[in-house]
Design an enzyme around this catalytic site. Sequence first.
Site, PDB file in Angstrom:
ATOM      1  N   HIS A  27       0.851  -1.203   0.000  1.00  0.00           N
ATOM      2  CA  HIS A  27       0.000   0.000   0.000  1.00  0.00           C
ATOM      3  C   HIS A  27       0.882   1.246   0.000  1.00  0.00           C
ATOM      4  CE1 HIS A  27      -4.187   1.591   0.828  1.00  0.00           C
ATOM      5  NE2 HIS A  27      -3.421   2.685   0.841  1.00  0.00           N
ATOM      6  N   HIS A  29       1.296   4.831  -2.471  1.00  0.00           N
ATOM      7  CA  HIS A  29       0.841   5.616  -3.611  1.00  0.00           C
ATOM      8  C   HIS A  29       2.020   6.299  -4.304  1.00  0.00           C
ATOM      9  CE1 HIS A  29      -3.468   5.164  -2.888  1.00  0.00           C
ATOM     10  NE2 HIS A  29      -3.154   5.175  -1.604  1.00  0.00           N
ATOM     11  N   HIS A 212      -9.827   0.739  -1.988  1.00  0.00           N
ATOM     12  CA  HIS A 212      -9.819   1.362  -0.671  1.00  0.00           C
ATOM     13  C   HIS A 212     -11.207   1.242  -0.048  1.00  0.00           C
ATOM     14  CE1 HIS A 212      -6.039   3.006  -1.935  1.00  0.00           C
ATOM     15  NE2 HIS A 212      -5.949   3.858  -0.935  1.00  0.00           N
ATOM     16  N   GLU A 215     -11.605   3.222   6.029  1.00  0.00           N
ATOM     17  CA  GLU A 215     -10.763   4.104   6.843  1.00  0.00           C
ATOM     18  C   GLU A 215     -11.585   5.324   7.246  1.00  0.00           C
ATOM     19  OE1 GLU A 215      -6.322   6.016   7.012  1.00  0.00           O
ATOM     20  OE2 GLU A 215      -7.406   6.244   5.132  1.00  0.00           O
ATOM     21  N   ASP A 293       1.285   4.013   2.877  1.00  0.00           N
ATOM     22  CA  ASP A 293       0.262   4.851   2.266  1.00  0.00           C
ATOM     23  C   ASP A 293       0.891   6.024   1.506  1.00  0.00           C
ATOM     24  OD1 ASP A 293      -2.260   5.617   1.542  1.00  0.00           O
ATOM     25  OD2 ASP A 293      -2.992   6.011   3.559  1.00  0.00           O
ATOM     26  N   ASP A 294       1.035   7.171   2.160  1.00  0.00           N
ATOM     27  CA  ASP A 294       1.619   8.374   1.545  1.00  0.00           C
ATOM     28  C   ASP A 294       2.657   8.963   2.497  1.00  0.00           C
ATOM     29  OD1 ASP A 294      -0.104   8.804  -0.919  1.00  0.00           O
ATOM     30  OD2 ASP A 294      -1.654   8.742   0.625  1.00  0.00           O
TER      31      ASP A 294
END
Length: 355
Positions: A27, A29, A212, A215, A293-294
């Site tokens: 995961h 991006h 996704h 969350e 994630d980011d």
Amino acid sequence: MPPCKHTYTLPMVTRDALRALPKAHLHLHFTGSLTDATLRELAAEAGVRLPRGIVGGRPRDLTPDARGWFRFQHLYEAARHVVRGEDVMRRVVREAAALDRAEGSRWLEIQVDPTSYAPDVGGITPALEIVLDEARANSDEDFGVAVIVAASRTRHPLDARTLARLAAQYVGDDVGTVVGFGLSNDERAGHTEAFAPAFRIARRAGLASVPHGGELLGPAHIREVVEHLRPDRLGHGIRAVEDPVLLAEIIDGGIGFEVCPGSNVELGVYAEPDEVPLPMLFDRGAQIALGADDPLIFDSRLVDQYATAQDLGFSPHQLAELARSSVRISRMSAHRVSRVLADIDEWERAVRGTR
């Protein structure tokens, strides 16, 4: 939700040991993988002024409501605005691969929406092929990079079908191929069922379904995602713990969770790291892959997620189990799976041998 914590008596392993633990990263991006330093450099080269808070500035006041998500998207779009052209796109993949290698990752599935980068390289097909080509160039027998093509909830579902058909042309189970099809952006946007045709296209081609969900929104939304998109893995999915029946159905159905504790806290889904219900998922037998994630926005990378798990009470054996789980629910080839699982066993023996 009250904190959910393990307790154990064995000494904690060092950060270097966490870094050495072989693992898969499922995961991450594309633009969000950038470092502050690279973003600053790219912005200077492009003559772009970055908004306050995108690099080096904390707190960013992100919240899980619509206002907080708008703030997050504003920061992310500012970063994406400087990722222009083939050379920069290649650099993003190259640096993401190098950073993952340094953190013990043996397999990276980097997620990209080629629509976002298409205008500067001649279309969505060249955009995807650039990412795939660089993924191959930065892979070897010990570390591999594959790609997840992700549609956006904020665009028309027909755009998602176009991307699914594109992704299907590059399907594979090794480096430099497309291994999954996702759906990202604000969970509150669009209608989940409208994206079902795109996911049917992707599944028929053999791609993993990795949308996704769970969350920003809770169990009702997760049920929609499971029903209509038939995921192999849920991007996040952490709020399934709020509905024990739903959680059991997901686990019994063999659906994996891509859990990103750092982003959960930074977005305000949970106030503190010790509130992230990762131990509950683990104790229920969920298959879990920790993800960053980011990192650009959330200021934490892959090893930080394992450090959080250790802070939540995970023993060395349980950390090894998290790594094994990430490998099993990845789309790496069978021979890579066998090698990495063997290396995780060796890591665990070595860690136990130091006690």
